[in-house]
Every structure is written in structure tokens, then in C-alpha cells.
Design a protein around this motif. Structure first.
Motif, PDB file in Angstrom:
ATOM      1  N   LEU A  16       0.841  -1.210   0.000  1.00  0.00           N
ATOM      2  CA  LEU A  16       0.000   0.000   0.000  1.00  0.00           C
ATOM      3  C   LEU A  16       0.871   1.253   0.000  1.00  0.00           C
ATOM      4  N   ARG A  17       0.504   2.229  -0.846  1.00  0.00           N
ATOM      5  CA  ARG A  17       1.236   3.504  -0.808  1.00  0.00           C
ATOM      6  C   ARG A  17       0.638   4.354   0.325  1.00  0.00           C
ATOM      7  N   LEU A  18       1.477   4.703   1.264  1.00  0.00           N
ATOM      8  CA  LEU A  18       1.022   5.442   2.443  1.00  0.00           C
ATOM      9  C   LEU A  18       1.913   6.671   2.615  1.00  0.00           C
ATOM     10  N   LEU A  19       1.325   7.840   2.748  1.00  0.00           N
ATOM     11  CA  LEU A  19       2.113   9.066   2.883  1.00  0.00           C
ATOM     12  C   LEU A  19       1.933   9.648   4.283  1.00  0.00           C
ATOM     13  N   THR A  20       3.035  10.098   4.872  1.00  0.00           N
ATOM     14  CA  THR A  20       2.942  10.701   6.208  1.00  0.00           C
ATOM     15  C   THR A  20       3.767  11.992   6.328  1.00  0.00           C
ATOM     16  N   GLU A  21       4.340  12.430   5.204  1.00  0.00           N
ATOM     17  CA  GLU A  21       5.131  13.671   5.251  1.00  0.00           C
ATOM     18  C   GLU A  21       4.196  14.857   5.502  1.00  0.00           C
ATOM     19  N   PRO A  22       4.651  15.867   6.282  1.00  0.00           N
ATOM     20  CA  PRO A  22       3.781  17.019   6.588  1.00  0.00           C
ATOM     21  C   PRO A  22       3.173  17.671   5.339  1.00  0.00           C
ATOM     22  N   GLY A  23       3.971  17.822   4.273  1.00  0.00           N
ATOM     23  CA  GLY A  23       3.453  18.458   3.060  1.00  0.00           C
ATOM     24  C   GLY A  23       2.296  17.658   2.451  1.00  0.00           C
ATOM     25  N   ASP A  24       2.415  16.321   2.489  1.00  0.00           N
ATOM     26  CA  ASP A  24       1.343  15.466   1.951  1.00  0.00           C
ATOM     27  C   ASP A  24       0.103  15.531   2.839  1.00  0.00           C
ATOM     28  N   ALA A  39      -5.170  17.923   9.469  1.00  0.00           N
ATOM     29  CA  ALA A  39      -4.399  17.158  10.463  1.00  0.00           C
ATOM     30  C   ALA A  39      -4.720  15.667  10.336  1.00  0.00           C
ATOM     31  N   PRO A  40      -4.514  15.091   9.149  1.00  0.00           N
ATOM     32  CA  PRO A  40      -4.800  13.654   9.022  1.00  0.00           C
ATOM     33  C   PRO A  40      -3.725  12.798   9.687  1.00  0.00           C
ATOM     34  N   LEU A  41      -4.107  11.554   9.984  1.00  0.00           N
ATOM     35  CA  LEU A  41      -3.154  10.591  10.518  1.00  0.00           C
ATOM     36  C   LEU A  41      -2.139  10.221   9.434  1.00  0.00           C
ATOM     37  N   ALA A  42      -2.659   9.935   8.244  1.00  0.00           N
ATOM     38  CA  ALA A  42      -1.817   9.546   7.097  1.00  0.00           C
ATOM     39  C   ALA A  42      -2.702   9.562   5.855  1.00  0.00           C
ATOM     40  N   ILE A  43      -2.048   9.388   4.712  1.00  0.00           N
ATOM     41  CA  ILE A  43      -2.786   9.343   3.444  1.00  0.00           C
ATOM     42  C   ILE A  43      -2.560   7.966   2.827  1.00  0.00           C
ATOM     43  N   ALA A  44      -3.652   7.246   2.558  1.00  0.00           N
ATOM     44  CA  ALA A  44      -3.528   5.950   1.877  1.00  0.00           C
ATOM     45  C   ALA A  44      -3.959   6.133   0.436  1.00  0.00           C
ATOM     46  N   GLN A  83      -9.026  15.859  11.984  1.00  0.00           N
ATOM     47  CA  GLN A  83      -9.174  15.226  13.308  1.00  0.00           C
ATOM     48  C   GLN A  83      -8.410  13.910  13.394  1.00  0.00           C
ATOM     49  N   GLY A  84      -7.273  13.819  12.740  1.00  0.00           N
ATOM     50  CA  GLY A  84      -6.484  12.595  12.831  1.00  0.00           C
ATOM     51  C   GLY A  84      -7.065  11.426  12.051  1.00  0.00           C
ATOM     52  N   GLU A  85      -7.834  11.704  10.996  1.00  0.00           N
ATOM     53  CA  GLU A  85      -8.404  10.629  10.186  1.00  0.00           C
ATOM     54  C   GLU A  85      -7.372  10.085   9.181  1.00  0.00           C
ATOM     55  N   LEU A  86      -7.654   8.897   8.665  1.00  0.00           N
ATOM     56  CA  LEU A  86      -6.868   8.400   7.532  1.00  0.00           C
ATOM     57  C   LEU A  86      -7.573   8.885   6.263  1.00  0.00           C
ATOM     58  N   VAL A  87      -6.853   9.613   5.414  1.00  0.00           N
ATOM     59  CA  VAL A  87      -7.424  10.012   4.128  1.00  0.00           C
ATOM     60  C   VAL A  87      -7.280   8.839   3.171  1.00  0.00           C
ATOM     61  N   LEU A  88      -8.407   8.426   2.597  1.00  0.00           N
ATOM     62  CA  LEU A  88      -8.380   7.326   1.625  1.00  0.00           C
ATOM     63  C   LEU A  88      -8.564   7.966   0.254  1.00  0.00           C
ATOM     64  N   SER A  89      -7.441   8.233  -0.398  1.00  0.00           N
ATOM     65  CA  SER A  89      -7.497   8.925  -1.693  1.00  0.00           C
ATOM     66  C   SER A  89      -7.663   7.905  -2.818  1.00  0.00           C
ATOM     67  N   LEU A  90      -8.628   8.160  -3.682  1.00  0.00           N
ATOM     68  CA  LEU A  90      -8.877   7.268  -4.819  1.00  0.00           C
ATOM     69  C   LEU A  90      -8.089   7.700  -6.056  1.00  0.00           C
ATOM     70  N   GLU A  91      -7.186   8.648  -5.847  1.00  0.00           N
ATOM     71  CA  GLU A  91      -6.439   9.278  -6.942  1.00  0.00           C
ATOM     72  C   GLU A  91      -5.777   8.285  -7.921  1.00  0.00           C
ATOM     73  N   ARG A  92      -5.246   7.197  -7.376  1.00  0.00           N
ATOM     74  CA  ARG A  92      -4.545   6.245  -8.265  1.00  0.00           C
ATOM     75  C   ARG A  92      -5.526   5.319  -8.975  1.00  0.00           C
ATOM     76  N   MET A  93      -6.749   5.267  -8.506  1.00  0.00           N
ATOM     77  CA  MET A  93      -7.746   4.403  -9.159  1.00  0.00           C
ATOM     78  C   MET A  93      -8.523   5.277 -10.141  1.00  0.00           C
ATOM     79  N   ASN A  94      -7.896   5.530 -11.282  1.00  0.00           N
ATOM     80  CA  ASN A  94      -8.430   6.556 -12.186  1.00  0.00           C
ATOM     81  C   ASN A  94      -8.554   6.047 -13.624  1.00  0.00           C
ATOM     82  N   ARG A  95      -8.787   4.736 -13.765  1.00  0.00           N
ATOM     83  CA  ARG A  95      -8.798   4.176 -15.119  1.00  0.00           C
ATOM     84  C   ARG A  95     -10.208   3.998 -15.668  1.00  0.00           C
ATOM     85  N   VAL A  96     -10.298   4.022 -17.003  1.00  0.00           N
ATOM     86  CA  VAL A  96     -11.523   3.586 -17.676  1.00  0.00           C
ATOM     87  C   VAL A  96     -11.453   2.070 -17.729  1.00  0.00           C
TER      88      VAL A  96
END
Ligand code: 2HG
Ligand code: ZN
Length: 460
Positions: A16-24, A39-44, A83-96
Motif C-alpha cells: 500500500l502507498r502510504l504518505l505521512t510527510e507534513p506536506g502530503d 491534520a490527518p493521521l496519514a494518506i492511503a 481530526q487525525g483521520e486516515l485520508v483514503l485517496s482514490l487518486e490512483r484508481m483513475n482508469r476507464v
């Protein structure tokens, strides 16, 4: 990585690609509202349905809140993670995924942009008719979550009309395949429709089967300048009767001032209180003559003061920019946004009442009105005066929204037409939906998401 819950997630999903850098965290933790500090916990960033499902199961096991995330162009805070949530980004799931020429459907992953859906549909000689200015950045999943409307609703309806099927991971971790592209399906509750507009509180849309249709006939774009609000509705009545409308949008002189200052080109000399951009079928000479006759009739009646018909595609785009560029032109003024709807017949009385009320109670506010007048959907942006501190501005705007909600209640309207309730309008849901309705909505949420892991604090 110190968080034990995240370590366990990585254990479950090593790829799983998981981001935790402040900028992300900052980038993915906010939407266009800019009011909350991310203020998310991380980005998945999952790459498959299986990964989305595993994340939601993990969230249930650890009681971690999830914020489903698309293009984050929302204006109600629905995709904010503060509030410390995990962001579940669908950004990579972008195909026809598939095109079906017989059914005329396009199946896409939910992270695809609206623009990419348009492009894929055009490649097959068809259109997906939902359209609005954020097309290049917003995702179809976000459009579904808010039942997005936009500039073509008058002809084609909202997102809801164009969704033939959905694959969703419900809050309880189940994969649901809803409606499977069927046109007719009378087999009980339509859970697909329940998902549409649920703002990520029932399930995470991972795939959508979209209905496509024929492109509209050739069209013309016209800009009209109008003397007053009554004229707005009169012109609308004439144009709707005489022409086949694809869009009928309005903005005020204040909106025009901002959009011109932001680089749009003036199309009508002089200043008028209201402007309309309309697009209508212009198949042949006869249709054009009907349009000119409608315009002349409006001028004779004193409902239209001036008008321009686009002479080229470039000019049509320039006229549209006067309307579609408004949001961007207002952004530097930190607007407080309202997105309301009333029945079309109630628009004049509502607008009149609200404008008088605001002029009386908040004369120091620059209030910008524009929107989809042909659908009874008005956008009301209050701009922040330089002299007012942030907190005081928000507090005054919340009072404006309270007045708006009361007025809407009397006129039978809704506090959100197409942007959703999110965080911004949560306190006003009760002005639009009855206590009995809200209790049932909460009950539905409990069924789909018993641990309340999906977008908690949004909508309710
Ligand atoms: C539009 O119609 C969008 O342009 C944005 O819904 C509205 O900025 C707004 O208030
Ligand atoms: Zn809009």
C-alpha cells in the motif's frame, strides 16, 4: 513510522502507498474550503478494490476514522481531514475499465476526473452530460458523493440520473455491486441511489458505470444584460418556451466586476445589475431566428437591455468564462459560500427577500450572487472585508446562513443544492430536513457503517 495502527495496516497491505510527510498531510487533508487546518493521521493511496476493502476492514478493527477523498474540489468540507483521520485517496484508481456500445455505458474507477470521463465518452462519439467548471480536477467519485449538478442540469439533470451501477465498499467492509448497469430493476430498495449524495458516510465508491448519451445538436451561446430581477425570470420564461435550452445561468454586476478583474473579457459595454449566459440548440436558420425573436421580444418588453451572440467558438468560450471564472476570481477574497435551492417559481420572492435582508443587516458585506437560476440553484458568496478578523467574519457569516436557512424554510428550499452539507452546513441540516427524516438517515448510516468509521462528523 511510530503509529502502531499504521504499522498494522502496512502489515496487512505491504504494497500500500502510504504518505505521512507534513506536506502530503496538508495537501490531502483539505478541500477548497480552506477553513480547517488539515491534520490527518496519514494518506492511503490504494490501487485496487481489494486494498480499499482491506483499509476499511482495518479501520473497523482499530476504530480509525476514514475520509474518502477524490479531487478535493468540494466547497462544503466533506473531504477535510482535521481530526487525525486516515485520508483514503482514490487518486490512483483513475482508469476507464470498460465501454459498452450496446448499453452505451462507460465503467470507470472512481478516482478518474470528470474531464477524463468527458474525453473517454467523446472518443466513442457520445457524451457524459454532467459538467461544471471544476471538471479538470474533480473526480467522479466526489461527484457521486455529492450528487453534483452543474451547468447542464436544466437539460440533463443531476449526477443521479447518469449512474447505471456502482461498486462500493460499505462502511462495514462489504463489497456491494449495486444495480449492475440495469435500466430497469424493480427488485426492492435502490441502494445505488442511496449512495449517491451520501457524502462518503455510507460507503466508498470504487467503480461506477455511467450512462452516456448522444452529443447535443449544434448550439449557440448568448449573453444578455438585464435591468432587474423580475426581468431575469421573465427572460427565462420566454427563452424556455421558445428555445431548447442547454444552460441558463445568471450572475450579478458584482460577480462580473470580479471576473473581469481576473482576466475575463468584457462582452457588453456598460454595467447592468444582472447578466444571463444561455446556451440553446441552434440546428438551423429557423432556430437562430427564433432566438433573435425571443431576444427582441424581451428588449421590447424592457426585460433585456443588451445582448451578444457568440460569433465563434472562441467567443462562446469567452462568454462562458464570464460565468465559469467567477469562483476562481472570488477565491482571493476568502468567500463564505452558500449553495441553496428553491423551486423555480419561488426564486423571485426568495431573492428579493434575501437581498433586502442582507442589505439591511449586513451593509458592509460584498455579497456575490450567481448560479444555475434555471434550476432554482443560487450561489451566494459573502466576501471577507479586509477590516474584519477571520473569526468575526465566520461568526457573522454563520448568522447570515441562519437567516438564509430561516428564509429558505419559509420558501420550502434547501440549504444545499449541489455542494453537499459536509462540515460547513451541518448545523443547518435541520432547517432543510425534518427530525423524522434525520432520524431515519442516522439509522441508515448505522446499518451501512455500524462503527461510524466513514467520514464521521460530516453531514450530521
Ligand atoms: C459553480 O456553479 C460552482 O460555479 C461553484 O458550483 C459555486 O463558488 C461557488 O459558490
Ligand atoms: Zn454551481
Amino acid at each position: 513510522m511510530t503509529d502502531a495502527r499504521l504499522a498494522e495496516l502496512i502489515g496487512r497491505l505491504p504494497n500500500l502507498r502510504l504518505l505521512t510527510e507534513p506536506g502530503d498531510l496538508e495537501h490531502y487533508g483539505r478541500d477548497w474550503t480552506r477553513r480547517w487546518t488539515p491534520a490527518p493521521l496519514a494518506i492511503a493511496l490504494p490501487a485496487s478494490i481489494d486494498e480499499v476493502q482491506a483499509i476499511i476492514r482495518w479501520a473497523n478493527a482499530h476504530h480509525v476514522a476514514i475520509v474518502p477523498s477524490g479531487g478535493r474540489t468540494g466547497l462544503s468540507g466533506g473531504a477535510v481531514a482535521a481530526q487525525g483521520e486516515l485520508v483514503l485517496s482514490l487518486e490512483r484508481m483513475n482508469r476507464v475499465m470498460a465501454f459498452d456500445a450496446v448499453d452505451r455505458t462507460l465503467t470507470v474507477q472512481s478516482g478518474i476526473t470528470l474531464q477524463a470521463v468527458h474525453d473517454a465518452s467523446h472518443a466513442h462519439g457520445l457524451i457524459y452530460p454532467v459538467d461544471f467548471a471544476a471538471r479538470g480536477s474533480c473526480s467522479i467519485g466526489g461527484n457521486i458523493a455529492t450528487n453534483a449538478g452543474g451547468i447542464r442540469v436544466i437539460r440533463y439533470g443531476n449526477t443521479r440520473e447518469w449512474i447505471a451501477g456502482l461498486k462500493v465498499i460499505a462502511g462495514n467492509g462489504e463489497l456491494l455491486e449495486l444495480n449492475r448497469g440495469l435500466i430497469k430493476n424493480s427488485s426492492g430498495y435502490d441502494l445505488r441511489q442511496l449512495m449517491i449524495g451520501s457524502e462518503g458516510t455510507l460507503g466508498v465508491v470504487v467503480e461506477a458505470t455511467l450512462r452516456l448519451t448522444d452529443p447535443p445538436p449544434p448550439s449557440q451561446v448568448m449573453l444578455l444584460a438585464l435591468p432587474d430581477m423580475d426581468a431575469l425570470m421573465q427572460v427565462f420564461a420566454v427563452f424556455r418556451e421558445k428555445l431548447s435550452l442547454q444552460a441558463f445561468e445568471f450572475f450579478t454586476d458584482v460577480a462580473q466586476r470580479h471576473v473581469l478583474a481576473h482576466g475575463a473579457q468584457r462582452a457588453i459595454d456598460g454595467d447592468y445589475p444582472y447578466y444571463v449566459v444561455t446556451e440553446f440548440d441552434a440546428i438551423d436558420e429557423q432556430a437562430m431566428e427564433a432566438a433573435l425573436a425571443a431576444f427582441e421580444h424581451c428588449v421590447e418588453q424592457g426585460w433585456a437591455s443588451d445582448g451578444v451572440i457568440a460569433q465563434s467558438e472562441a467567443q462562446a468560450a469567452a462568454l462562458w468564462r464570464l460565468r465559469e471564472g467567477i469562483t476562481e476570481s472570488l477565491a482571493p477574497h476568502r468567500p463564505y459560500k452558500n449553495d441553496i435551492s428553491v423551486r423555480i417559481a419561488a426564486v423571485p420572492a426568495f431573492l428579493q427577500e434575501m437581498q433586502e435582508l442582507l442589505a439591511r443587516e449586513y451593509p458592509h458585506f460584498d455579497v456575490v450572487w450567481f448560479g444555475h437560476i434555471g434550476d432554482g440553484n443560487l450561489h451566494i458568496n459573502v466576501l471577507k472585508p479586509d477590516a474584519l478578523a477571520d473569526a468575526e467574519f465566520i461568526s457573522q457569516c454563520e448568522h447570515v446562513t441562519k437567516l438564509l436557512a430561516e428564509t429558505l424554510h419559509r420558501h420550502g428550499g434547501s440549504i444545499s443544492a449541489e455542494h453537499g452539507i459536509g462540515l460547513v452546513k451541518r448545523a443547518y441540516l435541520e432547517s432543510t430536513r425534518s427530525a423524522a427524516e434525520i432520524a431515519l438517515m442516522r439509522g441508515v448510516r448505522q446499518v451501512f457503517d455500524p462503527n461510524g468509521v466513514l467520514n464521521p462528523g460530516k453531514l450530521f
